[in-house]
Design a protein around this motif. Sequence first.
Motif, PDB file in Angstrom:
ATOM      1  N   GLY A   1       0.810  -1.204   0.000  1.00  0.00           N
ATOM      2  CA  GLY A   1       0.000   0.000   0.000  1.00  0.00           C
ATOM      3  C   GLY A   1       0.850   1.263   0.000  1.00  0.00           C
ATOM      4  O   GLY A   1       0.530   2.239  -0.681  1.00  0.00           O
TER       5      GLY A   1
ATOM      6  N   PHE B   1       0.832   3.985  -2.836  1.00  0.00           N
ATOM      7  CA  PHE B   1       0.483   5.349  -2.421  1.00  0.00           C
ATOM      8  C   PHE B   1       1.503   6.358  -2.941  1.00  0.00           C
ATOM      9  O   PHE B   1       1.137   7.412  -3.480  1.00  0.00           O
ATOM     10  CB  PHE B   1       0.404   5.413  -0.899  1.00  0.00           C
ATOM     11  CG  PHE B   1       0.150   6.791  -0.352  1.00  0.00           C
ATOM     12  CD1 PHE B   1      -1.061   7.427  -0.560  1.00  0.00           C
ATOM     13  CD2 PHE B   1       1.123   7.445   0.378  1.00  0.00           C
ATOM     14  CE1 PHE B   1      -1.298   8.697  -0.055  1.00  0.00           C
ATOM     15  CE2 PHE B   1       0.898   8.711   0.884  1.00  0.00           C
ATOM     16  CZ  PHE B   1      -0.311   9.343   0.673  1.00  0.00           C
TER      17      PHE B   1
ATOM     18  N   VAL C   1      -5.158  12.446  -4.495  1.00  0.00           N
ATOM     19  CA  VAL C   1      -4.725  11.161  -3.937  1.00  0.00           C
ATOM     20  C   VAL C   1      -5.050  11.050  -2.452  1.00  0.00           C
ATOM     21  O   VAL C   1      -5.571  10.023  -1.997  1.00  0.00           O
ATOM     22  CB  VAL C   1      -3.209  10.971  -4.168  1.00  0.00           C
ATOM     23  CG1 VAL C   1      -2.712   9.730  -3.432  1.00  0.00           C
ATOM     24  CG2 VAL C   1      -2.918  10.874  -5.651  1.00  0.00           C
TER      25      VAL C   1
ATOM     26  N   SER D   1      -7.119   7.938  -0.617  1.00  0.00           N
ATOM     27  CA  SER D   1      -6.371   6.974   0.195  1.00  0.00           C
ATOM     28  C   SER D   1      -6.743   7.075   1.667  1.00  0.00           C
ATOM     29  O   SER D   1      -6.577   6.108   2.420  1.00  0.00           O
ATOM     30  CB  SER D   1      -4.862   7.193   0.014  1.00  0.00           C
ATOM     31  OG  SER D   1      -4.499   8.496   0.416  1.00  0.00           O
TER      32      SER D   1
ATOM     33  N   SER E   1      -9.276   4.471   3.719  1.00  0.00           N
ATOM     34  CA  SER E   1      -8.903   3.069   3.975  1.00  0.00           C
ATOM     35  C   SER E   1      -9.680   2.457   5.131  1.00  0.00           C
ATOM     36  O   SER E   1      -9.893   1.242   5.173  1.00  0.00           O
ATOM     37  CB  SER E   1      -7.401   2.982   4.259  1.00  0.00           C
ATOM     38  OG  SER E   1      -7.044   3.819   5.349  1.00  0.00           O
TER      39      SER E   1
ATOM     40  N   ALA F   1      -4.616   5.420  -6.128  1.00  0.00           N
ATOM     41  CA  ALA F   1      -5.118   5.871  -4.833  1.00  0.00           C
ATOM     42  C   ALA F   1      -6.172   4.916  -4.282  1.00  0.00           C
ATOM     43  O   ALA F   1      -6.177   4.603  -3.083  1.00  0.00           O
ATOM     44  CB  ALA F   1      -5.710   7.282  -4.966  1.00  0.00           C
TER      45      ALA F   1
ATOM     46  N   ALA G   1      -4.349   1.831  -3.127  1.00  0.00           N
ATOM     47  CA  ALA G   1      -3.651   2.103  -1.876  1.00  0.00           C
ATOM     48  C   ALA G   1      -4.616   2.080  -0.697  1.00  0.00           C
ATOM     49  O   ALA G   1      -4.326   1.502   0.361  1.00  0.00           O
ATOM     50  CB  ALA G   1      -2.941   3.453  -1.951  1.00  0.00           C
ATOM     51  N   ALA G   2      -5.794   2.696  -0.871  1.00  0.00           N
ATOM     52  CA  ALA G   2      -6.793   2.693   0.193  1.00  0.00           C
ATOM     53  C   ALA G   2      -7.235   1.272   0.526  1.00  0.00           C
ATOM     54  O   ALA G   2      -7.385   0.913   1.705  1.00  0.00           O
ATOM     55  CB  ALA G   2      -8.004   3.529  -0.225  1.00  0.00           C
TER      56      ALA G   2
END
Length: 210
Positions: free
Chosen positions: A5, A9, A21, A25, A28, A78, A81-82
Amino acid sequence: SGASGLVVFYKALATGSMGVVAPISGLSGLVPLAAGLLGGESFSAIQAVGAVAIGIGVVLASGPELRADTGWRPLAYAVLAALLFGISMLAIARGSEYSALMTMTGMRVVSVTVLGLAAAISWRRGRFGRPNLRSSLPWIVALGVLDVGANVTFGMAADQGPLVIASVLGSLYPVVTAVLAATVLHERLRLIQYAGVAAAIAGLLVVTSA
């Protein structure tokens, strides 16, 4: 999941705008929140209002750029990543039901090994120079202590209380980042960010006092 992640990110930040972004993110916490709700946990009516206020506050405090034209790639990074951060939070919560400390030990052994190998390979290929550890080591140590401390305390919170509450409160870190940027780095926040901080603080008071 946590190490991947982070890589995704930073890739999103490198290809897109922070204002796009960061708000994405920062969502999460929806992953462990959904897991808690599906597991039978729930909010009281007043806590639900506070949780919504926190969610809105986190997005606004991240400084969303609604008109930013960065293409689909950073948005995809993004979102990924989340998702990865959320899976990591959920895994920490589940592992902490047995031992928060051992969960964090296993997480760090894996992430340090994987990222260390990746860094060594990249350095040997000449993708970046040798870092100046003498000047950066104190910051690296501080980052490590704070990161591990945050994850351990999140795991303890998820173990000792409802996961839905821990997920919502654990998602407040973008608000803290915005406040630190204003107070320590003297960055000028936009009006929408101040509104986000206010909404998140109000939601925090509602959730914790209900």
